[in-house]
Design a protein around this motif. Structure first.
Motif: not given
Length: 216
Positions: A135-139, A153-159, A206-212
């Protein structure tokens, strides 16, 4: 010349604070010219004031269902301050189609899901009930339909299987605070363009713990 931005809030202004922090950098291409709230008791007003940002309250409650009347006062305030771009940060009032069209391509919103999935209320609960693994967030640019519009833009995290709406919300909030300033950076520097119902921009990774994506 830095683009002049108004942030519209109704509550605590968590994403507002992230935008203000980013804009404090000398190389950021936009300046937060004013924070406007439709509620006098919004906690974000104090946070903005502590950061030295001018604030303004335009109470929406007295207007009732007269959205156009409220927007006329809001538009006058934006014009007076030479506002070029708007960022909604927990602004809990719907706009008329006329106001949205006037600001189309210049007004951003952020939603805590990977749109078009899980628009509206309780997006974290929706995600968990659907059993998604990411899941994640959307601008996105604002259009008359709620939680819609071309995605910037979107960024995602694992659920996790152990996530609750609260734990998922907390993790996604980190993503929100990262991608909203970067989406504003893209818009302010002209690195996004509208192509029909789509937003085109530079590719990202992707960078670090997020996929952006895109990576500003």
């Amino acid at each position: 010349m830095k683009r002049r931005v108004a942030i519209l809030i109704s509550g605590r202004g968590s994403n507002m604070a992230a935008l203000i922090r980013a804009a404090a950098a000398s190389d950021f291409p936009a300046e937060i010219a004013v924070v406007i709230s439709n509620r006098a008791d919004a906690a974000g007003l104090e946070r903005a004031g502590q950061s030295g940002i001018p604030t303004l309250v335009i109470e929406s409650k007295p207007f009732g269902r007269d959205r156009a009347g409220f927007e006329a006062v809001l538009q006058a305030a934006l014009d007076e301050r030479g506002i070029e771009l708007i960022c909604l940060a927990g602004f809990m009032r719907l706009f008329t189609a006329d106001f949205v069209r006037r600001w189309y391509g210049r007004m951003l919103n952020i939603h805590p899901s990977l749109l078009p999935s899980f628009p509206g209320l309780d997006p974290h609960g929706q995600a968990l009930r659907a059993g998604v693994k990411i899941s994640g967030a959307t601008v996105h640019f604002v259009i008359p339909e709620t939680d819609a519009g071309p995605i910037v833009m979107q960024g995602a995290v694992a659920v996790s299987d152990h996530d609750t709406p609260d734990t998922l919300s907390e993790r996604i909030l980190e993503v929100e605070h990262r991608i909203y300033p970067e989406a504003l950076r893209l818009l302010a520097t002209g690195r996004v363009r509208l192509d029909g119902d789509l937003c085109r921009s530079e590719a990202g990774a992707g960078v670090g713990n997020f996929l952006i994506s895109p990576l500003a």
